[in-house]
Design a protein around this motif. Structure first.
Motif, PDB file in Angstrom:
ATOM      1  N   ILE A  26       0.837  -1.202   0.000  1.00 30.86           N
ATOM      2  CA  ILE A  26       0.000   0.000   0.000  1.00 30.86           C
ATOM      3  C   ILE A  26       0.877   1.260   0.000  1.00 30.86           C
ATOM      4  N   GLY A  27       2.081   1.125   0.523  1.00 30.74           N
ATOM      5  CA  GLY A  27       3.019   2.258   0.498  1.00 30.74           C
ATOM      6  C   GLY A  27       3.412   2.674  -0.908  1.00 30.74           C
ATOM      7  N   LEU A  28       3.157   1.826  -1.900  1.00 27.31           N
ATOM      8  CA  LEU A  28       3.456   2.162  -3.294  1.00 27.31           C
ATOM      9  C   LEU A  28       2.355   3.001  -3.948  1.00 27.31           C
ATOM     10  N   ALA A  29       1.209   3.125  -3.291  1.00 31.32           N
ATOM     11  CA  ALA A  29       0.060   3.830  -3.871  1.00 31.32           C
ATOM     12  C   ALA A  29       0.363   5.271  -4.286  1.00 31.32           C
ATOM     13  N   PRO A  30       1.175   6.040  -3.575  1.00 26.83           N
ATOM     14  CA  PRO A  30       1.438   7.417  -4.017  1.00 26.83           C
ATOM     15  C   PRO A  30       2.197   7.517  -5.345  1.00 26.83           C
ATOM     16  N   ILE A  31       2.751   6.411  -5.820  1.00 27.58           N
ATOM     17  CA  ILE A  31       3.453   6.452  -7.100  1.00 27.58           C
ATOM     18  C   ILE A  31       2.481   6.732  -8.245  1.00 27.58           C
ATOM     19  N   ALA A  32       1.262   6.220  -8.160  1.00 28.53           N
ATOM     20  CA  ALA A  32       0.277   6.390  -9.239  1.00 28.53           C
ATOM     21  C   ALA A  32      -0.046   7.862  -9.510  1.00 28.53           C
ATOM     22  N   PRO A  33      -0.465   8.650  -8.504  1.00 29.62           N
ATOM     23  CA  PRO A  33      -0.745  10.057  -8.810  1.00 29.62           C
ATOM     24  C   PRO A  33       0.514  10.841  -9.159  1.00 29.62           C
ATOM     25  N   TRP A  34       1.651  10.460  -8.590  1.00 23.59           N
ATOM     26  CA  TRP A  34       2.904  11.138  -8.944  1.00 23.59           C
ATOM     27  C   TRP A  34       3.228  10.922 -10.414  1.00 23.59           C
ATOM     28  N   PHE A  35       3.098   9.683 -10.891  1.00 21.82           N
ATOM     29  CA  PHE A  35       3.363   9.378 -12.299  1.00 21.82           C
ATOM     30  C   PHE A  35       2.403  10.142 -13.202  1.00 21.82           C
ATOM     31  N   TYR A  36       1.127  10.170 -12.834  1.00 24.10           N
ATOM     32  CA  TYR A  36       0.138  10.910 -13.613  1.00 24.10           C
ATOM     33  C   TYR A  36       0.478  12.398 -13.627  1.00 24.10           C
ATOM     34  N   TRP A  37       0.750  12.955 -12.455  1.00 23.73           N
ATOM     35  CA  TRP A  37       1.004  14.392 -12.336  1.00 23.73           C
ATOM     36  C   TRP A  37       2.205  14.806 -13.173  1.00 23.73           C
ATOM     37  N   ARG A  38       3.244  13.985 -13.167  1.00 20.54           N
ATOM     38  CA  ARG A  38       4.458  14.277 -13.917  1.00 20.54           C
ATOM     39  C   ARG A  38       4.198  14.199 -15.425  1.00 20.54           C
ATOM     40  N   GLY A  39       3.405  13.235 -15.865  1.00 21.56           N
ATOM     41  CA  GLY A  39       3.175  13.045 -17.288  1.00 21.56           C
ATOM     42  C   GLY A  39       2.067  13.887 -17.877  1.00 21.56           C
ATOM     43  N   ALA A  40       1.108  14.297 -17.068  1.00 23.16           N
ATOM     44  CA  ALA A  40      -0.039  15.031 -17.593  1.00 23.16           C
ATOM     45  C   ALA A  40       0.260  16.502 -17.824  1.00 23.16           C
ATOM     46  N   GLN A  41       1.215  17.052 -17.124  1.00 22.12           N
ATOM     47  CA  GLN A  41       1.563  18.461 -17.310  1.00 22.12           C
ATOM     48  C   GLN A  41       2.564  18.543 -18.460  1.00 22.12           C
ATOM     49  N   ARG A  42       2.085  19.080 -19.585  1.00 24.51           N
ATOM     50  CA  ARG A  42       2.935  19.134 -20.769  1.00 24.51           C
ATOM     51  C   ARG A  42       2.519  20.309 -21.647  1.00 24.51           C
ATOM     52  N   LEU A  43       3.392  20.619 -22.587  1.00 30.78           N
ATOM     53  CA  LEU A  43       3.104  21.645 -23.572  1.00 30.78           C
ATOM     54  C   LEU A  43       2.281  21.009 -24.682  1.00 30.78           C
ATOM     55  N   GLU A  44       1.120  21.567 -24.945  1.00 36.14           N
ATOM     56  CA  GLU A  44       0.221  21.012 -25.954  1.00 36.14           C
ATOM     57  C   GLU A  44       0.141  21.959 -27.139  1.00 36.14           C
ATOM     58  N   THR A  45       0.085  21.376 -28.324  1.00 35.02           N
ATOM     59  CA  THR A  45       0.048  22.141 -29.560  1.00 35.02           C
ATOM     60  C   THR A  45      -1.262  21.891 -30.289  1.00 35.02           C
ATOM     61  N   VAL A  46      -1.856  22.973 -30.799  1.00 39.43           N
ATOM     62  CA  VAL A  46      -3.045  22.887 -31.647  1.00 39.43           C
ATOM     63  C   VAL A  46      -2.696  23.590 -32.961  1.00 39.43           C
ATOM     64  N   ARG A  47      -2.895  22.873 -34.057  1.00 37.36           N
ATOM     65  CA  ARG A  47      -2.654  23.445 -35.382  1.00 37.36           C
ATOM     66  C   ARG A  47      -3.998  23.721 -36.044  1.00 37.36           C
ATOM     67  N   VAL A  48      -4.088  24.893 -36.664  1.00 37.32           N
ATOM     68  CA  VAL A  48      -5.315  25.321 -37.314  1.00 37.32           C
ATOM     69  C   VAL A  48      -5.005  25.614 -38.773  1.00 37.32           C
ATOM     70  N   TRP A  49      -5.795  25.020 -39.668  1.00 37.99           N
ATOM     71  CA  TRP A  49      -5.691  25.330 -41.089  1.00 37.99           C
ATOM     72  C   TRP A  49      -7.012  25.912 -41.540  1.00 37.99           C
ATOM     73  N   LEU A  50      -6.951  27.043 -42.239  1.00 33.71           N
ATOM     74  CA  LEU A  50      -8.136  27.683 -42.800  1.00 33.71           C
ATOM     75  C   LEU A  50      -7.975  27.782 -44.310  1.00 33.71           C
TER      76      LEU A  50
END
Length: 182
Positions: free
Chosen positions: A118-142
């Protein structure tokens, strides 16, 4: 089924649960880039400023514009969700507890040590938190089209869904908007 197979089969199923949970955590940080096209009964000169304003309100900044002005790139920092992190923590506690219970039944003398998992449980949100915060790109073509404009967006699936819900659906009854997945 023989009573000798009950505990090992329970351990196998619980182990499969744990493996599935690991893949669930990995999937929570995966980028899901998609492309969609819409035909909008509005000229590019009216549509372009609205798109720029929309993406800037969503926290994106203008990153690049092609030489001919038909492709625009926006970038923005995506934040991790505290709710998803809490959910992942709760699921990690539940799955490690289930594995610990099965191990305790299978190995009565030393199985109580399994609850240290059960002591390993904090790894899950840490892994998510580290990977979910990122630079996201949106490309628009008109592109000009006979009914107005052809808009093509490439970005994260959730961003495209939000764009369609907030920008295009309210105007669908007023203006002709047709969607096509690419």
């Amino acid at each position: 089924m023989s009573s000798n197979l009950i505990y090992p089969s329970t351990l196998l199923l619980t182990s499969l649960l744990a493996i599935g949970f690991v893949f669930f955590i990995r999937a929570s940080t995966k980028e899901r880039i998609e492309t969609q096209e819409w035909l909008i009964a509005q000229p590019i000169t009216e549509l372009a400023p609205r798109l720029k304003q929309y993406f800037q309100q969503r926290g994106y900044r203008l990153d690049a514009v092609s030489a001919d002005g038909t492709e625009v790139t926006f970038q923005g920092q995506v934040a991790a969700s505290p709710l998803v992190a809490a959910l992942l923590f709760a699921l990690a506690v539940a799955s490690t507890t289930a594995i610990a219970l099965v191990l305790t039944v299978l190995f009565p003398k030393g199985g109580i040590l399994a609850f240290s998992l059960i002591g390993l449980a904090p790894i899950a949100p840490w892994f998510y938190w580290r990977g979910a915060q990122r630079l996201e790109t949106v490309r628009v073509w008109l592109q000009p089209h006979e009914i107005g404009s052809q808009l093509t967006l490439e970005g994260h699936r959730d961003e495209l869904i939000t764009f369609e819900d907030r920008v295009l659906r309210p105007e669908a009854e007023v203006r002709g908007i047709h969607c096509r997945d690419s």
